[in-house]
Write a protein that holds these residues in place. Structure first.
Motif, PDB file in Angstrom:
ATOM      1  N   UNK A  99      29.759  67.578  22.495  1.00  0.00           N
ATOM      2  CA  UNK A  99      30.278  68.267  21.316  1.00  0.00           C
ATOM      3  C   UNK A  99      30.700  67.244  20.267  1.00  0.00           C
ATOM      4  N   UNK A 100      31.747  66.460  20.553  1.00  0.00           N
ATOM      5  CA  UNK A 100      32.203  65.489  19.571  1.00  0.00           C
ATOM      6  C   UNK A 100      32.985  64.376  20.251  1.00  0.00           C
ATOM      7  N   UNK A 101      33.154  63.276  19.518  1.00  0.00           N
ATOM      8  CA  UNK A 101      33.880  62.109  20.017  1.00  0.00           C
ATOM      9  C   UNK A 101      35.054  61.824  19.097  1.00  0.00           C
ATOM     10  N   UNK A 102      36.106  61.231  19.659  1.00  0.00           N
ATOM     11  CA  UNK A 102      37.307  60.938  18.897  1.00  0.00           C
ATOM     12  C   UNK A 102      37.977  59.656  19.405  1.00  0.00           C
ATOM     13  N   UNK A 103      38.796  59.071  18.542  1.00  0.00           N
ATOM     14  CA  UNK A 103      39.738  58.016  18.918  1.00  0.00           C
ATOM     15  C   UNK A 103      41.103  58.675  19.043  1.00  0.00           C
ATOM     16  N   UNK A 104      41.816  58.401  20.136  1.00  0.00           N
ATOM     17  CA  UNK A 104      43.126  59.022  20.317  1.00  0.00           C
ATOM     18  C   UNK A 104      44.204  58.088  19.780  1.00  0.00           C
ATOM     19  N   UNK A 105      44.868  58.523  18.724  1.00  0.00           N
ATOM     20  CA  UNK A 105      45.871  57.698  18.055  1.00  0.00           C
ATOM     21  C   UNK A 105      47.002  58.600  17.587  1.00  0.00           C
ATOM     22  N   UNK A 106      48.171  58.430  18.174  1.00  0.00           N
ATOM     23  CA  UNK A 106      49.353  59.188  17.796  1.00  0.00           C
ATOM     24  C   UNK A 106      50.447  58.225  17.331  1.00  0.00           C
ATOM     25  N   UNK A 107      51.393  58.699  16.504  1.00  0.00           N
ATOM     26  CA  UNK A 107      52.411  57.799  15.946  1.00  0.00           C
ATOM     27  C   UNK A 107      53.167  56.984  16.989  1.00  0.00           C
ATOM     28  N   UNK A 108      53.459  57.552  18.143  1.00  0.00           N
ATOM     29  CA  UNK A 108      54.234  56.815  19.141  1.00  0.00           C
ATOM     30  C   UNK A 108      53.457  55.642  19.740  1.00  0.00           C
ATOM     31  N   UNK A 138      44.667  48.475  22.556  1.00  0.00           N
ATOM     32  CA  UNK A 138      43.526  49.321  22.208  1.00  0.00           C
ATOM     33  C   UNK A 138      43.983  50.769  22.132  1.00  0.00           C
ATOM     34  N   UNK A 139      43.367  51.530  21.248  1.00  0.00           N
ATOM     35  CA  UNK A 139      43.503  52.979  21.295  1.00  0.00           C
ATOM     36  C   UNK A 139      42.402  53.535  22.206  1.00  0.00           C
ATOM     37  N   UNK A 140      42.703  54.567  22.982  1.00  0.00           N
ATOM     38  CA  UNK A 140      41.678  55.153  23.845  1.00  0.00           C
ATOM     39  C   UNK A 140      40.666  55.966  23.037  1.00  0.00           C
ATOM     40  N   UNK A 141      39.517  56.188  23.643  1.00  0.00           N
ATOM     41  CA  UNK A 141      38.469  57.009  23.043  1.00  0.00           C
ATOM     42  C   UNK A 141      38.117  58.133  24.011  1.00  0.00           C
ATOM     43  N   UNK A 142      37.523  59.197  23.466  1.00  0.00           N
ATOM     44  CA  UNK A 142      37.169  60.307  24.335  1.00  0.00           C
ATOM     45  C   UNK A 142      36.084  61.157  23.695  1.00  0.00           C
ATOM     46  N   UNK A 143      35.392  61.919  24.536  1.00  0.00           N
ATOM     47  CA  UNK A 143      34.425  62.892  24.060  1.00  0.00           C
ATOM     48  C   UNK A 143      34.712  64.227  24.726  1.00  0.00           C
ATOM     49  N   UNK A 144      34.246  65.291  24.086  1.00  0.00           N
ATOM     50  CA  UNK A 144      34.301  66.616  24.674  1.00  0.00           C
ATOM     51  C   UNK A 144      32.897  67.006  25.135  1.00  0.00           C
ATOM     52  N   UNK A 145      32.805  67.499  26.349  1.00  0.00           N
ATOM     53  CA  UNK A 145      31.598  68.160  26.842  1.00  0.00           C
ATOM     54  C   UNK A 145      31.861  69.664  26.855  1.00  0.00           C
ATOM     55  N   UNK A 146      30.859  70.436  26.468  1.00  0.00           N
ATOM     56  CA  UNK A 146      31.021  71.890  26.487  1.00  0.00           C
ATOM     57  C   UNK A 146      29.803  72.535  27.146  1.00  0.00           C
ATOM     58  N   UNK A 147      29.997  73.745  27.657  1.00  0.00           N
ATOM     59  CA  UNK A 147      28.888  74.570  28.131  1.00  0.00           C
ATOM     60  C   UNK A 147      29.307  76.041  28.081  1.00  0.00           C
ATOM     61  N   UNK A 148      28.305  76.897  28.003  1.00  0.00           N
ATOM     62  CA  UNK A 148      28.573  78.320  27.947  1.00  0.00           C
ATOM     63  C   UNK A 148      29.179  78.799  29.261  1.00  0.00           C
ATOM     64  N   UNK A 149      30.152  79.662  29.138  1.00  0.00           N
ATOM     65  CA  UNK A 149      30.738  80.255  30.325  1.00  0.00           C
ATOM     66  C   UNK A 149      29.803  81.320  30.874  1.00  0.00           C
ATOM     67  N   UNK A 150      29.698  81.337  32.185  1.00  0.00           N
ATOM     68  CA  UNK A 150      28.797  82.301  32.827  1.00  0.00           C
ATOM     69  C   UNK A 150      29.555  83.561  33.240  1.00  0.00           C
TER      70      UNK A 150
END
Length: 354
Positions: free
Chosen positions: A308-317, A342-354
């Motif tokens: 679906x999409x990728x992001x960098x995880x960055x919060x004020x704390x 380093x800031x962590x990175x992540x992606x979302x995987x998605x699929x249709x619910x059956x």
């Protein structure tokens, strides 16, 4: 979790789905990577160079500091991806961890314990004793195989004292391949921490190109077994998306339209182009922490796991609030535990619910 319809507008635009698709629901899983920056215990190990991270070492690394570091990392990991997914990451690749013991301490932290994370880990021959590993929620991911792939690289300017032959091996991190079933579907993860830029980017580039070649060999072998292999290779590459290791050796594509069959898609390339970063050096940001997916994730068939999409995880704390390094990742400093450089990175995987 499923993505509720009222939150799905952008996702439907991304997928290009018609009105009929608006009645569908999608489940989602977060896949993350985090360089933990020197997650050492306090115990001296005579086989590695960990003297600095002991109570009498340069960092005066006490149990109190170690436990604070664990708590900090758990706080970050438990929150990665929760902007669009209420669940903690199903998978977390990690780097710069000393041994299995620190991983066991980490997954027992109160914020991570509800995830019931399993551990895939092998000791690497790295001289500092830092390894890579994979944490996985046991209820979502069932491991079928895990292997460590050593990287054989040599300094040809030195002579081996034992053999007298030219070339001394540079001991670095193995690449960890973990295969299994993510909620019933076969997937593969490779966790990396490629050689550093010690000696300069240009001089050290061949070392990372060798790491990329090993990574490509692993992926190609999975493609040989299954032309539709779903592989996510993640890690601290110590190179950006535009460096030779990524573009020339791994041959990654930064745009979906440039992706070839059985190729590799790197969503971090656009982030780099947009000026985002996972770490900073002399006020210059770069995306060394990357997550790359094989082409079968990009086919638009969401009856199975798809990207679906990728992001960098960055919060004020997680950010240094003041001083010379304001805006940088809030790392360990002056012997005091932070989060990471380093800031962590992540992606979302998605699929249709059956």
């Amino acid at each position: 979790m499923y993505i509720k319809l009222q939150k799905l507008f952008l996702l439907l635009v991304f997928l290009g789905l018609g009105a009929q698709a608006q009645e569908k629901k999608y489940e989602i899983q977060t896949i993350a990577f985090y360089n933990c920056e020197n997650l050492f215990d306090t115990i001296r190990d005579p086989k590695i160079y960990d003297e600095e991270w002991t109570p009498t070492g340069a960092q005066a690394w006490t149990s109190k500091k170690y436990n604070k570091k664990l708590s900090n990392l758990a706080k970050v990991m438990s929150q990665i991806g929760t902007d669009d997914n209420t669940k903690m990451p199903a998978i977390i690749g990690v780097a710069e961890i000393e041994n299995r013991g620190v991983l066991e301490d980490l997954v027992r932290q109160p914020l991570l314990a509800p995830g019931d994370y399993g551990i895939a880990h092998f000791d690497s021959p790295d001289r500092r004793g830092i390894d890579v590993a994979l944490l996985y929620q046991k209820k979502h991911f069932k491991v079928t195989n895990s292997t460590a792939h050593p990287l054989y690289i040599y300094d040809m300017n030195k002579v081996d004292r034992t053999t007298g032959e030219k070339g001394v091996r540079i001991y670095t991190r193995d690449q960890l391949l973990v295969s299994g079933n993510l909620d019933g579907e076969e997937v593969h993860f490779i966790v990396n921490h490629w050689p550093s830029r010690v000696g300069g980017e240009k001089k050290s580039s061949p070392l990372r190109e060798a790491a990329a070649a090993l990574n490509k060999k692993i992926i190609d072998s999975l493609y040989t077994i299954n032309p539709n292999a779903k592989v996510i290779t993640m890690g601290d590459m110590n190179d950006g998306p535009y460096n030779n290791s990524m573009k020339k050796v791994l041959q990654t594509a930064g745009k979906k339209e440039d992706l070839k069959p059985q190729g590799l898609f790197n969503p971090m390339e656009k982030m780099s182009k947009d000026g985002l970063g996972t770490l900073a050096y002399r006020d210059a940001w770069d995306v060394f922490d990357q997550m790359v997916v094989t082409e079968p994730y990009m086919r638009g068939d969401y009856s199975a796991w798809g990207f679906w999409k990728a992001r960098i995880y960055k919060k004020p704390f997680m950010v240094q609030p003041t001083g010379q390094y304001k805006g940088y990742p809030l790392r360990n400093s002056n012997g005091e535990p932070g989060y990471s450089d380093h800031f962590p990175v992540y992606i979302y995987l998605i699929r249709e619910m059956k």
